[in-house]
Design a protein around this motif. Sequence first.
Motif, PDB file in Angstrom:
ATOM      1  N   LYS A   1      -9.384  -1.959   0.244  1.00 42.66           N
ATOM      2  CA  LYS A   1     -10.216  -2.280  -0.917  1.00 42.66           C
ATOM      3  C   LYS A   1      -9.537  -3.276  -1.839  1.00 42.66           C
ATOM      4  CE  LYS A   1     -12.924   2.007  -0.947  1.00 42.66           C
ATOM      5  NZ  LYS A   1     -13.263   3.266  -1.657  1.00 42.66           N
ATOM      6  N   SER A   2      -8.232  -3.414  -1.704  1.00 38.66           N
ATOM      7  CA  SER A   2      -7.498  -4.338  -2.570  1.00 38.66           C
ATOM      8  C   SER A   2      -7.464  -5.764  -2.022  1.00 38.66           C
ATOM      9  CB  SER A   2      -6.069  -3.841  -2.778  1.00 38.66           C
ATOM     10  OG  SER A   2      -5.353  -3.859  -1.562  1.00 38.66           O
ATOM     11  N   MET A   3      -7.973  -5.970  -0.794  1.00 43.56           N
ATOM     12  CA  MET A   3      -7.975  -7.320  -0.231  1.00 43.56           C
ATOM     13  C   MET A   3      -8.905  -8.239  -1.017  1.00 43.56           C
ATOM     14  SD  MET A   3      -8.008  -6.615   3.898  1.00 43.56           S
ATOM     15  CE  MET A   3      -6.531  -6.106   4.758  1.00 43.56           C
ATOM     16  N   GLU A   4      -8.433  -9.422  -1.326  1.00 43.70           N
ATOM     17  CA  GLU A   4      -9.242 -10.396  -2.045  1.00 43.70           C
ATOM     18  C   GLU A   4      -9.876 -11.420  -1.112  1.00 43.70           C
ATOM     19  OE1 GLU A   4      -6.660 -12.084  -4.967  1.00 43.70           O
ATOM     20  OE2 GLU A   4      -6.535 -10.224  -6.137  1.00 43.70           O
TER      21      GLU A   4
ATOM     22  N   LEU B   1      -4.368   1.075   3.288  1.00 42.63           N
ATOM     23  CA  LEU B   1      -4.640   0.080   4.317  1.00 42.63           C
ATOM     24  C   LEU B   1      -5.113   0.811   5.567  1.00 42.63           C
ATOM     25  CD1 LEU B   1      -4.542  -2.791   5.557  1.00 42.63           C
ATOM     26  CD2 LEU B   1      -2.121  -2.358   6.111  1.00 42.63           C
ATOM     27  N   LEU B   2      -6.233   0.356   6.119  1.00 46.28           N
ATOM     28  CA  LEU B   2      -6.796   0.924   7.347  1.00 46.28           C
ATOM     29  C   LEU B   2      -6.638  -0.085   8.473  1.00 46.28           C
ATOM     30  CD1 LEU B   2      -8.615   2.964   8.955  1.00 46.28           C
ATOM     31  CD2 LEU B   2     -10.589   1.689   8.067  1.00 46.28           C
ATOM     32  N   ILE B   3      -6.070   0.365   9.598  1.00 41.48           N
ATOM     33  CA  ILE B   3      -5.950  -0.455  10.798  1.00 41.48           C
ATOM     34  C   ILE B   3      -6.615   0.289  11.952  1.00 41.48           C
ATOM     35  CG2 ILE B   3      -4.367  -1.452  12.508  1.00 41.48           C
ATOM     36  CD1 ILE B   3      -2.316  -1.785  10.236  1.00 41.48           C
ATOM     37  N   ILE B   4      -7.512  -0.386  12.665  1.00 41.65           N
ATOM     38  CA  ILE B   4      -8.193   0.194  13.823  1.00 41.65           C
ATOM     39  C   ILE B   4      -7.821  -0.618  15.052  1.00 41.65           C
ATOM     40  CG2 ILE B   4     -10.423   0.707  14.894  1.00 41.65           C
ATOM     41  CD1 ILE B   4     -11.558   1.078  12.077  1.00 41.65           C
ATOM     42  N   THR B   5      -7.435   0.069  16.127  1.00 43.51           N
ATOM     43  CA  THR B   5      -6.993  -0.621  17.331  1.00 43.51           C
ATOM     44  C   THR B   5      -7.264   0.263  18.552  1.00 43.51           C
ATOM     45  OG1 THR B   5      -5.133  -1.861  18.262  1.00 43.51           O
ATOM     46  CG2 THR B   5      -4.605   0.248  17.209  1.00 43.51           C
TER      47      THR B   5
ATOM     48  N   GLY C   1     -17.456   5.422   8.274  1.00 47.26           N
ATOM     49  CA  GLY C   1     -18.095   5.090   7.005  1.00 47.26           C
ATOM     50  C   GLY C   1     -17.659   6.022   5.889  1.00 47.26           C
ATOM     51  N   THR C   2     -17.565   7.313   6.210  1.00 44.25           N
ATOM     52  CA  THR C   2     -17.103   8.293   5.217  1.00 44.25           C
ATOM     53  C   THR C   2     -15.664   8.007   4.805  1.00 44.25           C
ATOM     54  OG1 THR C   2     -18.560   9.976   6.164  1.00 44.25           O
ATOM     55  CG2 THR C   2     -16.765  10.751   4.767  1.00 44.25           C
ATOM     56  N   LEU C   3     -14.817   7.734   5.802  1.00 44.49           N
ATOM     57  CA  LEU C   3     -13.410   7.444   5.507  1.00 44.49           C
ATOM     58  C   LEU C   3     -13.285   6.206   4.627  1.00 44.49           C
ATOM     59  CD1 LEU C   3     -10.367   7.925   5.940  1.00 44.49           C
ATOM     60  CD2 LEU C   3     -10.540   6.542   8.031  1.00 44.49           C
ATOM     61  N   MET C   4     -14.006   5.166   4.938  1.00 44.58           N
ATOM     62  CA  MET C   4     -13.910   3.919   4.183  1.00 44.58           C
ATOM     63  C   MET C   4     -14.329   4.100   2.730  1.00 44.58           C
ATOM     64  SD  MET C   4     -15.218   1.223   7.108  1.00 44.58           S
ATOM     65  CE  MET C   4     -15.211  -0.212   6.009  1.00 44.58           C
ATOM     66  N   GLU C   5     -15.306   4.982   2.502  1.00 44.51           N
ATOM     67  CA  GLU C   5     -15.759   5.246   1.131  1.00 44.51           C
ATOM     68  C   GLU C   5     -14.673   5.883   0.286  1.00 44.51           C
ATOM     69  OE1 GLU C   5     -19.272   7.606   1.156  1.00 44.51           O
ATOM     70  OE2 GLU C   5     -20.520   6.056   2.106  1.00 44.51           O
ATOM     71  N   ILE C   6     -13.886   6.782   0.884  1.00 42.35           N
ATOM     72  CA  ILE C   6     -12.904   7.527   0.085  1.00 42.35           C
ATOM     73  C   ILE C   6     -11.515   6.886   0.077  1.00 42.35           C
ATOM     74  CG2 ILE C   6     -14.137   9.698   0.449  1.00 42.35           C
ATOM     75  CD1 ILE C   6     -11.952  10.500   2.424  1.00 42.35           C
TER      76      ILE C   6
ATOM     77  N   CYS D   1       0.828  -1.208   0.000  1.00 43.81           N
ATOM     78  CA  CYS D   1       0.000   0.000   0.000  1.00 43.81           C
ATOM     79  C   CYS D   1       0.863   1.259   0.000  1.00 43.81           C
ATOM     80  CB  CYS D   1      -0.924   0.007   1.213  1.00 43.81           C
ATOM     81  SG  CYS D   1      -2.168  -1.298   1.169  1.00 43.81           S
ATOM     82  N   LYS D   2       0.328   2.304  -0.575  1.00 38.34           N
ATOM     83  CA  LYS D   2       1.023   3.589  -0.578  1.00 38.34           C
ATOM     84  C   LYS D   2       0.786   4.334   0.731  1.00 38.34           C
ATOM     85  CE  LYS D   2       1.466   7.944  -3.113  1.00 38.34           C
ATOM     86  NZ  LYS D   2       0.960   8.789  -4.229  1.00 38.34           N
ATOM     87  N   ARG D   3      -0.405   4.154   1.287  1.00 45.91           N
ATOM     88  CA  ARG D   3      -0.757   4.879   2.509  1.00 45.91           C
ATOM     89  C   ARG D   3      -1.365   3.897   3.529  1.00 45.91           C
ATOM     90  NH1 ARG D   3      -4.519   9.822   0.698  1.00 45.91           N
ATOM     91  NH2 ARG D   3      -5.949   8.073   0.432  1.00 45.91           N
TER      92      ARG D   3
END
Length: 396
Positions: free
Chosen positions: A353-356, A323-327, A312-317, A4-6
């Motif tokens: 979004k790239s996870m298969e 890659l998003l990590i929540i902890t 939800g807003t963050l996940m859309e954009i 991932c780039k970010r």
Amino acid sequence: MKKCKRIFVIVIDSLGIGEMPDAERFGDAGTNTLGHISESVDSFEIPNLQKLGMANLTPLKQVKPLKEPIGYRGILREKSNGKDTMTGHWEMMGVETKKPFKTFTEHGFPKELIDELEKRTGHKVIGNKSASGTEIIEELGEEEIATGHMIVYTSADSVLQICGNEETFDLKELYRCCEIARELTMKEEWRVGRVIARPYIGKKKGEFERTSNRHDYALKPPVRTALNVLKDGGFDVISVGKIRDIFDGEGITEGHKSRSSVHGMEQTIELAETDFHGLCFVNLVDFDAKWGHRRNPKGYAKELEAFDQKLGTLMEILREDDLLIITADHGNDPTYTGTDHTREKVPFLAYSKSMEENGVLPEQETFAVIGATVLDNFGLSMPEGTIGTSLLADLK
């Protein structure tokens, strides 16, 4: 999963999901911050956290676990000896704290420290107890203004905090006194993680208001962390909330202070719309400061619902190469006795979004898998003297 780039690492400050195996040693047997919040309220709507598998990690009264949550989910244990903010965040980036920071929650600071602080600053100390910052200003602000005395207090965290009225105590004088306090609390028996200047304005009770001129004097991490490696590697390391303060600026390339947890998420969303290359590390402190310590499960639940909407807003954009990590960094069960943090396991939710594929990760023995995973993504290795192994190969 492709690199991932970010990467966005969001810390929901104090959102524990059940007692650690050694919780009884800390006086925290039976704690579960998220689970007990759910039991305390009639309605609890967190659809985006539900999609990510949060309800699969600990039973929630109103939120059903999903058969196939998106992304990957797991549980992290804390390896360090502690349950405070700095210990948790430092461990995420590779630092194992074996000797906990000093806390003075029960009885305030020792007379020897207060005497030396008064001597060095020239101000008599009032307060010297564990208290809410807004409440102690209401209690003692008028006395400080009238006498020139200095309000000193602490909390469940390893902190020494000093209040000063900007119009009468003077901001420069407040910072000077905090610098002296920081020097004094480098002594091992008084060693706190942070000294915090807490300026305020107003002339009488009911009018006092804290200002944005807060300044933290933190200890530096004892070794180079994953953040230092990222920065030295030429990557962006963007701090939102109190991350910069927690690491005393080490390894940070850009910092954004937040007025609230909602504001912190708004800042994160704005940053997600920019083009950076590296890590955005976010701390959302209201969950801990406003609701956990004040033992308010209903307020905590509403704050989580507000977070979920912004999530939800963050996940859309989010982009395909994000890659998003929540902890979380520790627990703070708002249904438990006292006002202290609680020794709990924390969630690990990872989504791109790239996870298969999606799935459950084995329970990890340290928070440091987060920093190791971030560095692995960018082709870097954890620095000498740190802990943590990457989970990147498991995210497919």
